[in-house]
Design an enzyme around this catalytic site. Sequence first.
Site, PDB file in Angstrom:
ATOM      1  CG  HIS A   1      -1.893   1.075   1.298  1.00  0.00           C
ATOM      2  ND1 HIS A   1      -3.226   0.882   1.015  1.00  0.00           N
ATOM      3  CD2 HIS A   1      -1.770   2.383   1.594  1.00  0.00           C
ATOM      4  CE1 HIS A   1      -3.873   2.020   1.149  1.00  0.00           C
ATOM      5  NE2 HIS A   1      -3.011   2.942   1.497  1.00  0.00           N
TER       6      HIS A   1
ATOM      7  CG  HIS B   1      -0.873   4.628   9.372  1.00  0.00           C
ATOM      8  ND1 HIS B   1      -2.048   3.985   9.072  1.00  0.00           N
ATOM      9  CD2 HIS B   1      -1.113   5.940   9.144  1.00  0.00           C
ATOM     10  CE1 HIS B   1      -2.960   4.863   8.684  1.00  0.00           C
ATOM     11  NE2 HIS B   1      -2.421   6.062   8.731  1.00  0.00           N
TER      12      HIS B   1
ATOM     13  CD  GLU C   1      -2.654  10.722   8.496  1.00  0.00           C
ATOM     14  OE1 GLU C   1      -3.667  10.105   8.897  1.00  0.00           O
ATOM     15  OE2 GLU C   1      -1.756  10.190   7.846  1.00  0.00           O
TER      16      GLU C   1
ATOM     17  CG  HIS D   1      -6.185   9.714  13.197  1.00  0.00           C
ATOM     18  ND1 HIS D   1      -6.620   9.179  12.004  1.00  0.00           N
ATOM     19  CD2 HIS D   1      -7.150   9.441  14.109  1.00  0.00           C
ATOM     20  CE1 HIS D   1      -7.787   8.598  12.177  1.00  0.00           C
ATOM     21  NE2 HIS D   1      -8.131   8.747  13.447  1.00  0.00           N
TER      22      HIS D   1
ATOM     23  CG  HIS E   1      -4.292   6.789  12.520  1.00  0.00           C
ATOM     24  ND1 HIS E   1      -3.107   7.326  12.976  1.00  0.00           N
ATOM     25  CD2 HIS E   1      -4.374   7.141  11.217  1.00  0.00           C
ATOM     26  CE1 HIS E   1      -2.498   7.983  12.001  1.00  0.00           C
ATOM     27  NE2 HIS E   1      -3.247   7.872  10.915  1.00  0.00           N
TER      28      HIS E   1
END
Length: 425
Positions: A283, A326, A332, A356, A362
Amino acid sequence: MYQSGFGNEFATEAVAGALPQGQNSPQKAPFGLYTEQISGTPFTAPRGVNRRSWLYRIRPSVAHSPFQPMENGLLRSTPFDEVAAPPNQLRWQPLPIPAQPADFIDGLVTMAGNGDALTHTGVAVHIYAANRSMTERYFFNADGEMLIAPQLGRLLLRTEMGILQVAPGEIAVIQRGIKFRVELLEDRARGYICENYGSLFRLPDLGPIGANGLANPRDFQAPCAAYEDRAGKFETVAKFQGRLWRATMDHSPLDVVAWHGNYAPYKYDLARFQCINTVSFDHPDPSIYTVLTSPSEIVGTSNVDFAIFPPRWVVAEHTFRPPWFHRNFMSEFMGLIQGEYDAKAEGFVPGGASLHNCMAGHGPDAATFEKASAAELKPQYLSGTLAFMFETRFVCRPTKFALESSQLDEQYFECWQGLNKRFQP
């Protein structure tokens, strides 16, 4: 109505012949207009990032009464020290549309922020919720530029440089100092604002991606000149050093008949974003979804990035496709314009938000984890979704309102409690 390109040198006139020829500030501008320059960067900024425009207007911007302080309402600014910033994951339900009449200024609510407007660092994140248009009222922000992302209701932004119409799924950016008023094209409106105190938003470099991809410069649209020649009783509201101030005048400040330069508001249709994604495995980082970036003095560390998660193909093989669990250096703040976000099964709804902060763990909730772990990894098209993220190098400190609001989801942490032990040595 619009001119295309990002950072272009534009030239536009609402009356033929209003733009002087051959020099920017002749002794007498055409038609008895006043010449005024607006500089969005220091005079000696490198040519590639230097932003300024020449305006030819009916009256200069100095023609107003002295500014007087006014109530800030729920608008906040640096240093964002009302309350201690918790390390918890935070999520909010959508803010309600006001029950009483409220225009764009009245409906501004600050959720979080960081940095220092005095030293041009950091950001503030606001949500607006309005039910009426601004008519004899105007606004400008001397602290930072404003990226506006409507979630509910179309807006007509009448600016000094011309008119922008922006709908959910589009964004508009109005730079520091530019006056505007907001008209609602529907009976109510709500959306998100990133107030950028730092360097102006620009397109990110593409590096190994090459010449094409992400947001293309030609898809950005700046307005053509359109002016108001109105007399009456008007009010201009300024945001200056974190406070709101008001001044009166006997004319509309949107009286620019012609202008040229590269400092102008613009809009962008997020559906035109060209996604880059993996077709093999793993990803990729969310930086591949960056639409605009505000660089900092530290190379590779942005003051703030604006990234989106639009409809797109997901193709990677033997890979957990939603964002993995992560913890980040960058903080964020996320919002949802429409649909569902692929990393959450429920609770994160259009008009809502999540925060976050630096090193807060999260990722997908338990239900999404189970579904993604067992999914058949055939090519999949994610449709009907549009989420975004304001990603910033500083901790986003929530306001007192944000932490005490009834829209705060006190049970947000529970979405990860079903992630039970799976270890089988």
